[in-house]
Design an enzyme around this catalytic site. Structure first.
Site, PDB file in Angstrom:
ATOM      1  N   ASN A  33       0.831  -1.213   0.000  1.00 58.86           N
ATOM      2  CA  ASN A  33       0.000   0.000   0.000  1.00 58.86           C
ATOM      3  C   ASN A  33       0.867   1.264   0.000  1.00 58.86           C
ATOM      4  OD1 ASN A  33       0.960   0.194   2.589  1.00 58.86           O
ATOM      5  ND2 ASN A  33      -1.026   0.033   3.602  1.00 58.86           N
ATOM      6  N   ALA A  74       4.252  -7.442   4.907  1.00 58.34           N
ATOM      7  CA  ALA A  74       3.530  -6.187   5.160  1.00 58.34           C
ATOM      8  C   ALA A  74       3.080  -6.089   6.615  1.00 58.34           C
ATOM      9  CB  ALA A  74       2.317  -6.103   4.232  1.00 58.34           C
ATOM     10  N   ASN A  92      -3.753  -3.798  11.534  1.00 62.21           N
ATOM     11  CA  ASN A  92      -2.931  -4.062  10.354  1.00 62.21           C
ATOM     12  C   ASN A  92      -2.241  -5.425  10.421  1.00 62.21           C
ATOM     13  OD1 ASN A  92      -1.804  -3.212   7.804  1.00 62.21           O
ATOM     14  ND2 ASN A  92       0.147  -3.089   8.891  1.00 62.21           N
ATOM     15  N   TYR A 141       3.541  -5.065  19.419  1.00 60.27           N
ATOM     16  CA  TYR A 141       4.146  -5.507  18.148  1.00 60.27           C
ATOM     17  C   TYR A 141       4.465  -7.002  18.216  1.00 60.27           C
ATOM     18  CZ  TYR A 141       7.762  -6.534  14.756  1.00 60.27           C
ATOM     19  OH  TYR A 141       8.506  -7.148  13.777  1.00 60.27           O
ATOM     20  N   ARG A 282      16.427   2.375  27.209  1.00 66.98           N
ATOM     21  CA  ARG A 282      15.137   2.495  26.528  1.00 66.98           C
ATOM     22  C   ARG A 282      14.204   1.424  27.101  1.00 66.98           C
ATOM     23  NH1 ARG A 282      15.180   1.648  20.030  1.00 66.98           N
ATOM     24  NH2 ARG A 282      15.664  -0.471  20.665  1.00 66.98           N
TER      25      ARG A 282
HETATM   26  N1  UDP Z   1      20.090   1.668  20.356  1.00 66.32           N
HETATM   27  C1  UDP Z   1      20.773   2.747  20.922  1.00 66.32           C
HETATM   28  N2  UDP Z   1      20.535   3.983  20.412  1.00 66.32           N
HETATM   29  C2  UDP Z   1      19.664   4.214  19.381  1.00 66.32           C
HETATM   30  C3  UDP Z   1      18.988   3.123  18.810  1.00 66.32           C
HETATM   31  C4  UDP Z   1      19.220   1.854  19.324  1.00 66.32           C
HETATM   32  O1  UDP Z   1      21.579   2.587  21.843  1.00 66.32           O
HETATM   33  O2  UDP Z   1      19.481   5.373  18.992  1.00 66.32           O
HETATM   34  C5  UDP Z   1      20.324   0.306  20.882  1.00 66.32           C
HETATM   35  C6  UDP Z   1      19.064  -0.363  21.429  1.00 66.32           C
HETATM   36  O3  UDP Z   1      18.924  -0.110  22.790  1.00 66.32           O
HETATM   37  C7  UDP Z   1      19.353  -1.836  21.130  1.00 66.32           C
HETATM   38  C8  UDP Z   1      20.233  -1.814  19.891  1.00 66.32           C
HETATM   39  O4  UDP Z   1      20.755  -0.492  19.800  1.00 66.32           O
HETATM   40  O5  UDP Z   1      20.097  -2.421  22.176  1.00 66.32           O
HETATM   41  C9  UDP Z   1      19.487  -2.117  18.618  1.00 66.32           C
HETATM   42  O6  UDP Z   1      18.332  -1.314  18.559  1.00 66.32           O
HETATM   43  P1  UDP Z   1      17.423  -1.203  17.266  1.00 66.32           P
HETATM   44  O7  UDP Z   1      16.386  -0.167  17.566  1.00 66.32           O
HETATM   45  O8  UDP Z   1      18.278  -1.009  16.074  1.00 66.32           O
HETATM   46  O9  UDP Z   1      16.759  -2.629  17.116  1.00 66.32           O
HETATM   47  P2  UDP Z   1      15.898  -3.509  18.157  1.00 66.32           P
HETATM   48  O10 UDP Z   1      16.905  -4.347  18.912  1.00 66.32           O
HETATM   49  O11 UDP Z   1      15.143  -2.580  19.029  1.00 66.32           O
HETATM   50  O12 UDP Z   1      15.035  -4.328  17.270  1.00 66.32           O
END
Ligand code: UDP
Length: 325
Positions: A33, A74, A92, A141, A282
């Site tokens: 899409n 998708a 979705n 997710y 995070r």
């Molecule tokens: N990460 C980070 N800074 C960022 C984005 C990601 O330190 O700006 C770290 C995040 O905490 C994880 C790793 O990098 O340990 C990979 O993150 P990403 O978002 O690429 O993929 P995910 O593991 O969330 O699928």
């Protein structure tokens, strides 16, 4: 010549898989899409811009082409957004995928390769994570992907659907010819953000947490090259044609790399310093995620070619400097 319908073929992993299938003499039909995908990333002329919510349009496509199998990419994939807007993800990733399955069954197409994720495991109880690890996702997710695995199992019992659910770890890198690459908006992934910071496109990256229980205190992930993912999808389709059996299979290199190691590799590949700050953890980030890929090797005969993180980052850097979209 077999015909594969690729749903989400204009996206990052989907577009690389389409290119790979074409190179290996498959006929490919893309439906997308274009909500997040890129028209320029679709390398087949058999492109149908439709939404999977539109069952009638989907049915017409199944009547227009003789589809042998479906590969379904998708989906919405932003973990944080799935927490703040779960509705968007359930509609979705779940409801629209049920539409696709129903149209498949109605048209007697019984083979599907499905994009699942290591996020279905939730916080790991042990590493490397194998396919028998309990699945207990910690965000909507991951839940949508687990639900689809379960729904496909029920469709197998009821209607004879055959599926391979591929549980990806961290997709990374770009097409080595430079035709395709990673181009998300917004971009949230570590490697492209690091390369954008090096280019000066963003001021800096923030390292999310330095007090994890790992060797250097930063999170460990398993970065798998997108062409190795593409190869696994083709092997999975071929397995379905041969075996008529369903599988759930991890796709990772089996090698864990920390955030600091990724930064070091990017500095080596580019010859430039990464502007960074050390920030807070995070929410929802487990310390260590890496795959056991034994099953992928045994069942699919798959072997990742990119096991050196520098080589993966080199392809991402080439794309970042010469983006086509
Ligand atoms: N990460 C980070 N800074 C960022 C984005 C990601 O330190 O700006 C770290 C995040 O905490 C994880 C790793 O990098 O340990 C990979 O993150 P990403 O978002 O690429 O993929 P995910 O593991 O969330 O699928």
């Amino acid at each position: 010549m077999k015909t594969i319908l690729v749903a989400g073929g204009a996206g990052y992993i989907g577009s690389h898989t389409v290119k790979y299938l074409l190179k290996n003499n498959y006929n490919v039909v893309v439906v997308d899409n274009l909500s997040y995908g890129h028209k320029e990333a679709v390398l087949t002329s058999n492109f149908e811009q439709i939404d999977l919510a539109d069952k009638e349009a989907l049915d017409k496509i199944f009547k227009k082409y003789k589809i042998d199998a479906v590969i379904h990419f998708a989906a919405f994939t932003y973990v944080g957004e799935s927490v703040s807007q779960p509705q968007k993800y359930y509609w979705n990733n779940v409801v629209n995928t049920i539409n696709l399955l129903d149209v498949m069954i109605e048209n007697d197409v019984k083979n599907i390769v499905f994009s699942s994720t290591c996020a279905t495991y939730g916080n790991p109880q042990y590493t490397p994570i194998d396919e028998n690890h309990p699945q207990s996702p910690i965000n909507p997710y991951g839940k949508t992907k687990l639900m689809m695995e379960q729904i496909m199992a029920d469709y197998e019992t009821a209607y004879g659907l055959k599926y391979v659910a591929l549980r990806y770890f961290n997709a990374a890198g770009c097409d080595k010819d430079g035709d395709l690459g990673e181009s998300h908006a917004p971009e949230t992934h570590l490697i492209p953000l690091i390369l954008k910071a090096i280019k000066g496109e963003i001021p800096q990256i923030s390292v999310f947490g330095t007090d994890y229980d790992t060797l250097d205190g930063t999170c460990i992930r398993d970065y798998i090259h997108v062409e190795d993912l593409a190869d696994a999808h083709m092997l999975a389709v071929e397995k379905l044609f041969k075996d008529e059996q369903s599988y759930c299979i991890n796709l990772g290199t089996g090698i864990g790399k920390s955030v600091k190691e990724i930064i070091k590799s990017a500095e080596k590949v580019t010859g430039k310093k990464v502007p960074l700050v050390y920030g807070e953890r995070r929410a929802g980030d487990p310390a260590k995620l890496y795959a056991s890929n034994k099953k992928a090797k045994e069942i699919l005969g798959w072997n990742p070619k990119y096991t050196d993180i520098d080589e993966i980052i080199k392809t991402a850097w080439a794309w970042e400097q010469n983006k086509k979209f």
